[in-house]
Motif scaffolding. Structure first.
Motif, PDB file in Angstrom:
ATOM      1  N   LEU A  95      34.833  23.241  -7.026  1.00  0.00           N
ATOM      2  CA  LEU A  95      35.094  21.828  -7.471  1.00  0.00           C
ATOM      3  C   LEU A  95      36.580  21.825  -6.241  1.00  0.00           C
ATOM      4  CD1 LEU A  95      34.063  21.721 -11.014  1.00  0.00           C
ATOM      5  CD2 LEU A  95      32.899  20.783  -9.209  1.00  0.00           C
ATOM      6  N   GLU A  96      36.877  23.318  -6.098  1.00  0.00           N
ATOM      7  CA  GLU A  96      38.126  23.204  -5.433  1.00  0.00           C
ATOM      8  C   GLU A  96      37.460  22.651  -3.747  1.00  0.00           C
ATOM      9  OE1 GLU A  96      40.705  26.569  -6.549  1.00  0.00           O
ATOM     10  OE2 GLU A  96      40.988  25.882  -8.407  1.00  0.00           O
ATOM     11  N   GLN A  97      36.539  23.434  -3.250  1.00  0.00           N
ATOM     12  CA  GLN A  97      36.072  23.314  -1.625  1.00  0.00           C
ATOM     13  C   GLN A  97      36.205  21.561  -1.942  1.00  0.00           C
ATOM     14  OE1 GLN A  97      33.108  25.944  -1.084  1.00  0.00           O
ATOM     15  NE2 GLN A  97      34.501  27.412  -1.525  1.00  0.00           N
ATOM     16  N   ALA A  98      34.937  21.346  -3.319  1.00  0.00           N
ATOM     17  CA  ALA A  98      35.100  19.763  -2.204  1.00  0.00           C
ATOM     18  C   ALA A  98      36.481  19.196  -3.201  1.00  0.00           C
ATOM     19  CB  ALA A  98      33.572  19.424  -4.280  1.00  0.00           C
ATOM     20  N   ARG A  99      37.124  19.092  -3.891  1.00  0.00           N
ATOM     21  CA  ARG A  99      38.072  18.386  -3.552  1.00  0.00           C
ATOM     22  C   ARG A  99      38.937  17.983  -2.606  1.00  0.00           C
ATOM     23  NH1 ARG A  99      44.117  20.251  -4.276  1.00  0.00           N
ATOM     24  NH2 ARG A  99      45.021  18.540  -6.053  1.00  0.00           N
ATOM     25  N   ALA A 125      37.682  15.967 -12.324  1.00  0.00           N
ATOM     26  CA  ALA A 125      37.740  17.161 -13.064  1.00  0.00           C
ATOM     27  C   ALA A 125      38.543  18.055 -13.618  1.00  0.00           C
ATOM     28  CB  ALA A 125      35.679  17.447 -12.758  1.00  0.00           C
ATOM     29  N   ILE A 126      39.456  18.036 -12.034  1.00  0.00           N
ATOM     30  CA  ILE A 126      40.602  19.809 -12.273  1.00  0.00           C
ATOM     31  C   ILE A 126      41.538  18.941 -12.666  1.00  0.00           C
ATOM     32  CG2 ILE A 126      41.874  20.534 -10.536  1.00  0.00           C
ATOM     33  CD1 ILE A 126      39.064  20.570  -8.466  1.00  0.00           C
ATOM     34  N   PRO A 157      45.157  29.692  -8.189  1.00  0.00           N
ATOM     35  CA  PRO A 157      46.228  29.711  -7.334  1.00  0.00           C
ATOM     36  C   PRO A 157      46.818  27.721  -8.296  1.00  0.00           C
ATOM     37  CG  PRO A 157      46.342  30.757  -6.270  1.00  0.00           C
ATOM     38  CD  PRO A 157      44.623  30.550  -7.070  1.00  0.00           C
ATOM     39  N   LEU A 158      45.817  26.692  -7.779  1.00  0.00           N
ATOM     40  CA  LEU A 158      45.837  25.601  -8.210  1.00  0.00           C
ATOM     41  C   LEU A 158      46.080  25.007  -9.530  1.00  0.00           C
ATOM     42  CD1 LEU A 158      45.557  22.556  -7.071  1.00  0.00           C
ATOM     43  CD2 LEU A 158      43.176  22.565  -7.168  1.00  0.00           C
ATOM     44  N   ALA A 185      50.590  31.802  -5.403  1.00  0.00           N
ATOM     45  CA  ALA A 185      49.266  32.664  -4.347  1.00  0.00           C
ATOM     46  C   ALA A 185      48.461  34.101  -4.297  1.00  0.00           C
ATOM     47  CB  ALA A 185      49.849  31.936  -3.109  1.00  0.00           C
ATOM     48  N   ARG A 186      49.420  34.236  -4.595  1.00  0.00           N
ATOM     49  CA  ARG A 186      48.794  36.011  -4.434  1.00  0.00           C
ATOM     50  C   ARG A 186      48.263  36.513  -5.225  1.00  0.00           C
ATOM     51  NH1 ARG A 186      54.174  37.730  -3.219  1.00  0.00           N
ATOM     52  NH2 ARG A 186      54.504  38.147  -5.500  1.00  0.00           N
TER      53      ARG A 186
END
Length: 394
Positions: free
Chosen positions: A283-287, A297-298, A333-334, A356-357
Motif C-alpha cells: 500500500l505504501e508503494q501504491a500510495r 486505507a493508510i 516510518p510513514l 527513518a532509521r
C-alpha cells in the motif's frame, strides 16, 4: 542443572513463527517463519547461527510446515529438549496465566475457538502435532488474553444485559498480551524506569493490530474485545463498525451471519478500503504511485490508531511514552509519522532521522528533543513465551 532448551511454536492464521531458546543464551539456537500458508507462495524460512535457508511449501498448510520444521529442531538441539511453549490466542476468563497442557486444557482451547476462529484452531494444530511427536515432554500454553485479565470491570464489561456476561461470558478480553507485556518491560528498561512505576501506550501493528494502556506493569485497557475483530483497522479485519451493520446487511442484502462475519474478518480492513492489498508495504508503494484507495486505507488506519491511543490515556495515571511494535509498527516510518501528527494535543513530535532509521529490527527512541517519549521496540513474543514456559516448569 544444565541450561534448559525450550521450543516455542507460535501458530497464526496463515503463519508459524518458531524459535529454539536456551535459558542461558540471549540469541536463539534456531528461529524462523513459515508464511503465506495455504497459498501458492507458502514458504519456510529459518536461521541457525550464521546459516539461513528457505524451503518452498507451495500450497502447504500448517501441518506441512510443522512436518518440515520439527526435524530441523532435532538437528539443531544441543542436549535434550525440556519443554515446548505454545502461543494460544484466546483463553477466555479461565486462563489468567500460562499452564501445562493436558486433555482438559486442549478441550477448553477448542471450546473457545468460536471467539478466535482464525487463531485458536491454528494454535491447536501446532499443539497436537508437537504433542504427537513429543508426547513425553511438558507442553505449556501461553495465552494472549492472560495479560489483560488485570482490566477493571469498567474496561472489560459491555453495556449488555448482565446475564450475557454471567452465563455466556460476553465481555472484552483483549489480545496480543504477550507482545504488549514484552515491549512495555523493554520500554521501562530502555528509559531507566521501573516496570512497576511506568505507564505506556503500546501499539502492536500488523495484520492484526491492537493498542494497550499499561499502568505499572499491568494492562488496564486494550482495543480488542470479545474477539480479535474489535478495535483498530487491520489487514483484513474491519475493526470497530456500527453494531447494527449485521442487521442492516441482512435486511437490505439478505446476507447470512456467516457471510457478514467472513466479510468483516477476511475482506475488510486495509484490503477492503484499498481494494488492493492487506500488506502495508504494498500500500505504501501504491500510495507513492498515486493509488487513491491505498492512500485512503493508510489514512484511515493511522487516524483510527491515533484515536484509539488518545482514548487509552483515560486508563493511565500519567504517560511515560508511546511504543510502536509489530511488523507495521517496527517497519513503517510513514505510519508512525502520520499517527503522531494526529496526536498533537499530547505534544508529540518525531525526530525525522531517528524515525527513518528504525526499520528492519532497529529500535530506539524516535521523539524530538523536549517532547514526550515515542519508542520503536521490536517485539519478541517467542522470547516471552519461552520465559513464561520456564516459569511454569519452575
Amino acid at each position: 542443572m544444565p541450561a534448559r532448551n525450550i521450543l516455542v511454536i507460535n501458530c497464526g492464521s496463515s503463519s508459524i513463527k518458531f524459535a529454539l531458546a536456551n535459558e542461558e543464551r540471549s540469541d536463539f539456537l534456531l528461529h524462523g517463519l513459515a508464511e503465506r500458508l495455504g497459498s501458492p507462495e507458502a514458504v519456510l524460512h529459518w536461521q541457525r547461527g550464521e546459516q539461513s535457508d528457505s524451503q518452498d511449501l507451495a500450497g502447504g498448510a500448517h501441518e506441512a510446515a510443522l512436518a518440515r520444521l520439527l526435524p530441523l529442531v532435532e538437528q539443531t538441539l544441543e542436549g535434550p529438549l525440556h519443554a515446548i511453549g505454545h502461543r494460544v490466542v484466546h483463553g477466555g476468563e479461565r486462563f489468567t496465566q500460562a499452564c501445562r497442557i493436558d486433555a482438559e486444557v486442549r478441550q477448553a482451547i477448542r471450546a473457545t475457538a468460536p471467539l478466535a476462529p482464525l487463531h485458536n484452531p491454528a494454535n491447536l494444530l501446532g499443539i497436537e502435532a508437537a504433542m504427537a511427536l513429543y508426547p513425553q515432554l511438558p507442553h505449556i500454553a501461553v495465552f494472549d488474553t492472560a495479560f489483560h485479565q488485570s482490566l477493571p470491570p469498567r474496561a472489560y464489561r459491555y453495556a449488555v444485559p448482565d446475564a450475557l456476561y454471567r452465563e455466556q461470558h460476553v465481555r472484552r478480553y483483549g489480545f496480543h498480551g504477550t507482545s504488549h507485556r514484552y515491549v512495555s518491560h523493554q520500554a521501562a528498561e530502555m528509559s531507566g524506569l521501573a516496570v512497576g512505576d511506568s505507564n505506556w501506550l503500546s501499539a502492536h501493528l500488523g495484520n492484526g493490530s491492537s493498542t494497550c494502556a499499561i499502568a505499572n506493569g499491568q494492562s488496564r485497557d486494550t482495543s480488542m474485545g470479545l474477539t480479535p475483530l474489535e478495535g483498530l483497522v487491520m489487514g483484513t479485519r474491519s475493526g470497530d463498525v456500527d453494531p447494527n451493520l449485521h442487521s442492516h446487511l441482512a435486511r437490505t442484502l439478505g446476507w447470512s451471519l456467516e457471510k457478514i462475519d467472513h466479510m468483516l474478518n477476511n475482506d475488510s480492513g486495509l484490503l477492503g478500503l484499498s481494494g488492493l492489498s492487506n500488506d502495508m508495504r504494498t500500500l505504501e508503494q501504491a500510495r507513492e504511485q498515486g493509488h487513491a484507495g491505498a492512500a485512503l486505507a493508510i489514512e484511515v488506519f493511522c487516524y483510527r490508531l491515533a484515536k484509539s491511543l488518545a482514548a487509552m490515556t483515560c486508563a493511565l495515571p500519567r504517560l511515560d511514552g508511546i511504543i510502536f511494535t509489530g511488523g507495521i509498527g517496527e517497519n513503517s516510518p510513514l505510519v508512525r509519522n502520520l499517527t503522531v501528527q494526529h496526536l498533537h494535543v499530547l505534544d508529540l513530535q518525531l525526530d525525522g532521522a531517528a524515525n527513518a532509521r528504525c526499520v528492519r529490527g532497529v529500535g530506539g527512541p524516535i521523539h524530538a528533543a523536549g517532547h514526550p517519549r515515542v519508542l520503536v521496540i521490536p517485539t519478541n513474543e517467542e522470547r516471552q513465551i519461552a520465559l513464561d514456559t520456564l516459569a511454569v516448569l519452575d
